[in-house]
Structure formats: C-alpha cells, structure tokens
Design a protein around this motif. Structure first.
Motif, PDB file in Angstrom:
ATOM      1  N   ARG A   1      -3.092  -4.111   8.456  1.00 17.75           N
ATOM      2  CA  ARG A   1      -1.742  -4.013   7.979  1.00 17.75           C
ATOM      3  C   ARG A   1      -1.436  -5.110   7.471  1.00 17.75           C
ATOM      4  O   ARG A   1      -0.231  -5.970   7.637  1.00 17.75           O
ATOM      5  CB  ARG A   1      -1.034  -3.842   9.386  1.00 17.75           C
TER       6      ARG A   1
ATOM      7  N   GLU B   1      -2.403   7.067   9.263  1.00 16.26           N
ATOM      8  CA  GLU B   1      -3.386   6.796  10.405  1.00 16.26           C
ATOM      9  C   GLU B   1      -4.561   5.663  10.067  1.00 16.26           C
ATOM     10  O   GLU B   1      -4.769   4.647  10.925  1.00 16.26           O
ATOM     11  CB  GLU B   1      -4.260   7.914  10.714  1.00 16.26           C
ATOM     12  N   ASP B   2      -5.106   5.780   8.686  1.00 15.83           N
ATOM     13  CA  ASP B   2      -5.953   4.702   8.401  1.00 15.83           C
ATOM     14  C   ASP B   2      -5.392   3.280   8.261  1.00 15.83           C
ATOM     15  O   ASP B   2      -5.884   2.548   8.584  1.00 15.83           O
ATOM     16  CB  ASP B   2      -6.339   5.007   7.021  1.00 15.83           C
ATOM     17  N   TRP B   3      -4.148   3.432   7.764  1.00 20.07           N
ATOM     18  CA  TRP B   3      -3.385   2.265   7.597  1.00 20.07           C
ATOM     19  C   TRP B   3      -2.903   1.342   8.945  1.00 20.07           C
ATOM     20  O   TRP B   3      -3.337  -0.004   9.295  1.00 20.07           O
ATOM     21  CB  TRP B   3      -2.100   2.140   6.993  1.00 20.07           C
TER      22      TRP B   3
ATOM     23  N   LYS C   1      -3.097  11.325   6.672  1.00 15.87           N
ATOM     24  CA  LYS C   1      -4.410  10.620   7.403  1.00 15.87           C
ATOM     25  C   LYS C   1      -4.392   9.261   6.800  1.00 15.87           C
ATOM     26  O   LYS C   1      -4.730   8.396   7.359  1.00 15.87           O
ATOM     27  CB  LYS C   1      -5.521  11.560   6.856  1.00 15.87           C
ATOM     28  N   ALA C   2      -3.905   9.119   5.563  1.00 16.19           N
ATOM     29  CA  ALA C   2      -3.743   7.591   5.189  1.00 16.19           C
ATOM     30  C   ALA C   2      -2.836   6.630   5.933  1.00 16.19           C
ATOM     31  O   ALA C   2      -2.943   5.630   6.156  1.00 16.19           O
ATOM     32  CB  ALA C   2      -3.136   7.772   3.628  1.00 16.19           C
TER      33      ALA C   2
ATOM     34  N   GLU D   1       0.964  -1.032   0.147  1.00 19.82           N
ATOM     35  CA  GLU D   1      -0.160  -0.019   0.076  1.00 19.82           C
ATOM     36  C   GLU D   1       0.945   1.428   0.084  1.00 19.82           C
ATOM     37  O   GLU D   1       2.055   1.056   0.690  1.00 19.82           O
ATOM     38  CB  GLU D   1      -0.839  -0.015   1.424  1.00 19.82           C
TER      39      GLU D   1
ATOM     40  N   GLY E   1      -4.717   1.845  11.495  1.00 22.09           N
ATOM     41  CA  GLY E   1      -6.102   1.296  12.271  1.00 22.09           C
ATOM     42  C   GLY E   1      -6.782   0.104  11.489  1.00 22.09           C
ATOM     43  O   GLY E   1      -7.604  -0.594  12.157  1.00 22.09           O
ATOM     44  N   GLY E   2      -5.904  -0.432  10.321  1.00 17.70           N
ATOM     45  CA  GLY E   2      -6.584  -1.438   9.745  1.00 17.70           C
ATOM     46  C   GLY E   2      -6.073  -2.698   9.853  1.00 17.70           C
ATOM     47  O   GLY E   2      -5.246  -2.847  10.904  1.00 17.70           O
TER      48      GLY E   2
END
Length: 585
Positions: free
Chosen positions: A559, A552-554, A549-550, A538, A556-557
């Motif tokens: 991984r 932070e999203d990674w 922000k992307a 990614e 929180g996902g």
C-alpha cells in the motif's frame, strides 16, 4: 514580535493543533508562526478542499481545527466548504487575511460574506488586544460550537506587540515570549431541567413501541451507552440520522439509519412507532422523510442542548433542553426504584421529597418493540445488502449495489469513509458498514458535489489507525481531482472509489423520465483511472466483479501508493433515495 507571530503562537497555545489551507502573502507569517509553535499544517491544492478537510478533521477528531487563507480570493475560494461547516455547526476557525481599503483588488466584505452562510465573525483590531481577540475566537468556536471567521487585517498583522508580564506559573494561561494566551474552557454539557426529565420519563412509560433516533448531538461513546441502556429499559428500537451512522453498530436492536437511506424494514418499523424520540437530532425532512415516517398518532419528543433547535423542523409534543448523555442518564435515574438520584435532582429544584414516594417505573425492562419476531427480522433484513435485488450488471458496467457489497466484503472493517454528493451516494453510505460513529464523515448539510475527496483526507488525518475510503461520483471526482495530489503527497493509504456513470446522475434520473434533453448533464467517457495514475496513484478500472481482484491484491501488498477504483456503474436507474431528496428542493 509582530502581531502575526503572536497570534499564531497564541492559537496553538489555545488548542489549535491542526491547520489546513493554501498560503499566500497575506497568511504566510501567521501560518508559519503556528507551525513554529507546534501546529501541523496541511497544504491543500485549493482553498475549497482545505476548508472541507478542516471541517472533516474537526468532526472526526472532536477538536477545533483551523483553515488559513489569503485575503479576498483565498476566502471566496473556500466559501462552499465554510458554508458546509457552518450549517453543520462544526467548531472551525477560519483565519483570513484582510484588506481594509475598498479600492484594493483583493477587497470584499469578508464579514458579510461569512455571515451570509451562517458563520460568525471576529476581527483582530489592535496589537494590544490581538492575542485576546484570537483566543476569544477559539473560545467561540469551541463553546458555542460555531464556525468562526477571524479577520486579520494586513496592517494590524505587521504591528509590534507590546511586551506583557510572564505569568507562566498560572494554571489557566500559557505565556509566550511576548504573548499571553488564555486556554479556552471546554464546552460545558447542558443539564436538563428535572421537570422536563420527569415528563420524558412519563412519556416513555406510556409508550409501547418507542424508537430512538440519535443525531449529531449523540455522537459519543457516553451518549451511546446511556441511550442503549435507556432503550433497553423501555424496549425501544435504535436508529440514527446519516451523520451519526455507526453509533449503535453491533446492537441487535439497531435499525441503522432513519430517513431517505432507511431500508424497507427500518422504515416500516419506524412508521409503527407510537413514540419517536430525537436525541441531538433535528428530525428534519431527510431523517423523517418529510414526516412520512411519523404515524398520525405518534408522539414526537426532541432532546437537544440548544433550545432554539427544538421544534425547528417539525412540531414536537415535548422538547427537552439538555445534553443527550446527561438527559438519558437523568431519565434512567428517575426510573431508579431506590429514588436516590431523583431526590438529588428534585432537591436542586428546591422540592421536598418524602422517603418512599419515588416512582417504581422501570424496575424491570419492558418488552416494547423488542420481541423475538422483530429481532429475527432485524437480523435478517435491516441491512440494505440483505434486501433482495435484481442485479443489472452487464459485461461493461457493474450494478452499484453489487460493487458496494463486494467492496464491503473486501475492505478491512476498521475504516473511515468520506462520501461525496450525487445520485450514487446512498450506495457507499448504506452498503459499506462502519465500525462506530467515527466511521462515516457525512459532509452533506449543503449538498454540494465535490467535497468527498477532501472529506476523506480530513477524516483520514483524524483517524490514522483506519483505512480511509473516499466514495465519489465521477462529477465530484473531477471537481476535486486536484486533491489527489494531496493524498499522494501526504502518503495516505487511501482507497478512492469512483461510481462512474459519465453524468450528473441525479439530474439525469430526475429530468430524463419527463423527456427533457440531457446533453447538459451527460459527458463523454473519462478514463479517471488514467487521471489518478498521473497523480501517482495505483488504479484499476472495474467493469465486472472479477475486476475487483486488483483491489484484493493492493490490500495484500505494501500500500505504498493510494488506490483509485474507476468503477463503470450501470446508469439505467436512479438511486432509491433520489425521489426523497428532490422533494426537498
């Protein structure tokens, strides 16, 4: 059983549990034998990457690692990583197949090649002695703390090993079907001479503003605790070299890193010291800024378990040969008002001590540098992220300081960072915090660009409990891009941060101000995020703080794939440490 299989089994039995490499015909059977015996093998895409992975793994794990390469070009491809390991005294075993016929296209003088970069060499010369010679190479790597090239001639590898008696009931050997491997002993800590400890205690007693600088030789919890206790006794401030960064993490009297990376406050306080003690630290041009961190009247002491290291980079007033932890603890015992430990050490030297004559030094901790004002200044200003700066970010490019501070806040605190070389390197090295001495793997003894990604891979495998972070410049990222495949193949949940200024920034900022042409060190923009996606990552391109922000999203996902951050950083200024670095050329 062939020599190749016997040696492979013996190496695993001798403690070599992790192997990196690229397999060719010459090292195929040896590598497979190690895997069959129980070693873990990690295939890299290039031998240079494999060498650095092994180096980083050994540093962070504290165990010996191995590199397995083909004869000739396999070894030459790995030489930059081997040079870095050798210069850093990493206990690393290089297993290289070897041709002995000079007319062979694979022939090079492998022994001379290894010696030229500071490694030591050994060779398997016969079927009868193969196992003993291999295990002795492991012993040298561990006990002498050296990078060892073990040459394995192709003809010898193919010989049959004679049968040996089964001695599996012995406690210090491991017997295989047809091999006998002696487990090498651990490296014994060097006990300091009492007279040198006593001299160190006197120097500390006379000091009013001491600073301890801990280096590679102090990278252990035991050494950290001993140094912290001794520093508290004498009111000393604590600092580290770059390779030991994080050793005193959380200590309110820590200055973080000494040298070119030092913050303005840290440099100011070190320059005020009347005593600097280097603990397992070379006190070289990087750590002491070419001596400018040492005041004209400052006493310099160096403690190292290798006597040849004392005074190697600068004159010292006192050199102590000894293990860092043992030396610090013996010095504390010398200060003990009960005198029991001191009597024991003096007895070892054949000295008679009368009861009640022991020194009363150190009964109470002295203030030294540890005043309320200095403590408040350290808390407020010693971190680089707390030093005010003018943010030069634009809509298209982000200031590397702003990027690094934001990442420090976003990424989990439990991290292990591998850093490449280049103009950018000070930002991740100093703005990203690390939890302890195993949080930063700093493969910079050779100052080669292109090692950072492989460094992070080796460190990640040694600390699978932490988030691995690779911090690279665009030059190093493109040099080592093949190992993006290794990250994805191993399933490492790694964050790769590329500080992308479309140039070899160190050369741009060193030569540009003098008007030199820069076309040879500047490049057209490269979409490194797209390159990473091609390897299965990614990826996100960062121009501004909002683009993170992307990340932070990674986090929180799930991984499930590694993440690469192609950060377009401003290129209008050189890093603060760059001028210091070029003075060493």
């Amino acid at each position: 059983m062939k020599v190749a299989e016997a040696v492979g089994r013996a190496l695993y039995a001798a403690g070599v549990g992790q192997v990196f490499g690229v397999v060719g015909s010459g090292n195929f059977h040896l590598t497979n034998a190690m895997v069959a015996a129980g070693s873990r093998f990690v295939a890299a895409r290039h031998e240079g990457g494999a060498a650095t992975m092994a180096d980083a793994y050994a540093r962070i794990s504290g165990t010996v690692a191995a590199l397995s390469v083909h004869q000739g070009p396999g070894l030459t491809n790995a030489m930059t990583g081997i040079a870095e390991a050798a210069k850093s005294r990493t206990p690393l075993l290089v297993l290289a197949a070897e041709v002995t016929e000079p007319r062979s296209n694979f022939y090079v003088d492998q022994e001379a090649l290894a010696r030229s970069v500071g490694a030591v060499t050994a060779r398997v010369t016969s079927a009868e002695d193969a196992v003993a010679q291999a295990t002795d190479a492991v012993r040298r790597a561990v006990c002498e703390r050296r990078t060892v090239l073990l040459n394995l001639p192709l003809g010898v590898q193919a010989l049959d090993v004679p049968e040996v008696p089964d001695v599996s009931d012995a406690s210090d050997v491991l017997a295989g079907e047809s091999t006998l491997a002696v487990v090498p002993p651990e490296r014994a800590p060097v006990e300091p001479e009492f007279a040198e400890v006593e001299a160190l205690a006197r120097v500390l007693e006379e000091s009013r503003k001491p600073v301890f600088v801990a280096g590679r030789g102090a990278r252990s919890p035991g050494a950290r605790d001993a140094l912290a206790a001794l520093a508290e006794r004498h009111g000393a401030l604590l600092a580290t070299s770059a390779v030991a960064r994080g050793l005193f993490h959380g200590d309110p009297w820590s200055l973080d890193v000494s040298g070119g990376f030092a913050s303005p406050l840290a440099a100011e306080l070190i320059q005020e010291a009347d005593l600097i003690v280097g603990w397992g630290c070379a006190l070289n041009m990087w750590t002491m800024r070419h001596g400018r961190l040492i005041g004209p009247d400052t006493t310099v002491v160096q403690v190292d378990d290798d006597a040849s290291a004392l005074g190697a980079h600068r004159e010292v007033h006192l050199g102590v040969t000894g293990d860092v932890e043992l030396t610090a603890r013996r010095t504390l015992e010398t200060d003990d008002p009960n005198g029991q430990a001191q009597q024991g050490e003096q007895a070892k030297q054949g000295q008679q001590v009368q009861q009640g004559q022991q020194s009363q030094r150190g009964q109470l901790a002295r203030q030294g540098f540890r005043t309320a004002d200095i403590g408040a200044s350290i808390a407020a200003r010693v971190r680089w992220r707390d030093v005010p700066y003018e943010d030069t970010s634009t809509r298209e490019r982000i200031d590397p300081r702003t990027l690094s501070i934001a990442l420090d806040d976003i990424l989990p605190a439990e991290r292990v960072i591998g850093v490449d070389s280049g103009n950018f390197m000070g930002y991740p090295s100093m703005y990203l915090s690390v939890p302890d001495e195993n949080g930063l793997c700093f493969t910079q003894a050779f100052q080669s660009i292109g090692l950072g990604l492989a460094t992070a891979i080796g460190a990640a495998l040694a600390r699978p409990d932490r988030l691995p972070v690779a911090a690279l410049g665009d030059g190093g990222a493109m040099m080592g891009a093949a190992e993006l495949d290794t990250v994805r193949r191993l399933g490492l949940p790694m964050v790769v941060v590329v500080y992308n200024d479309d140039a070899y920034g160190a050369e741009v900022h060193h030569f540009g101000p003098d008007g030199h042409p820069l076309e040879t060190v500047e490049f057209p923009p490269t979409d490194i995020a797209a390159v990473a996606r091609g390897y299965g990552f990614e990826a996100v391109t960062v121009h501004t703080r909002a683009d993170l922000k992307a990340v932070e999203d990674w986090l929180g996902g799930p991984r499930s794939a590694p993440l690469l951050i192609d950060a377009k950083v401003v290129a209008d200024r050189g890093a603060w440490w760059l001028e210091e670095a070029f003075r060493g050329h």
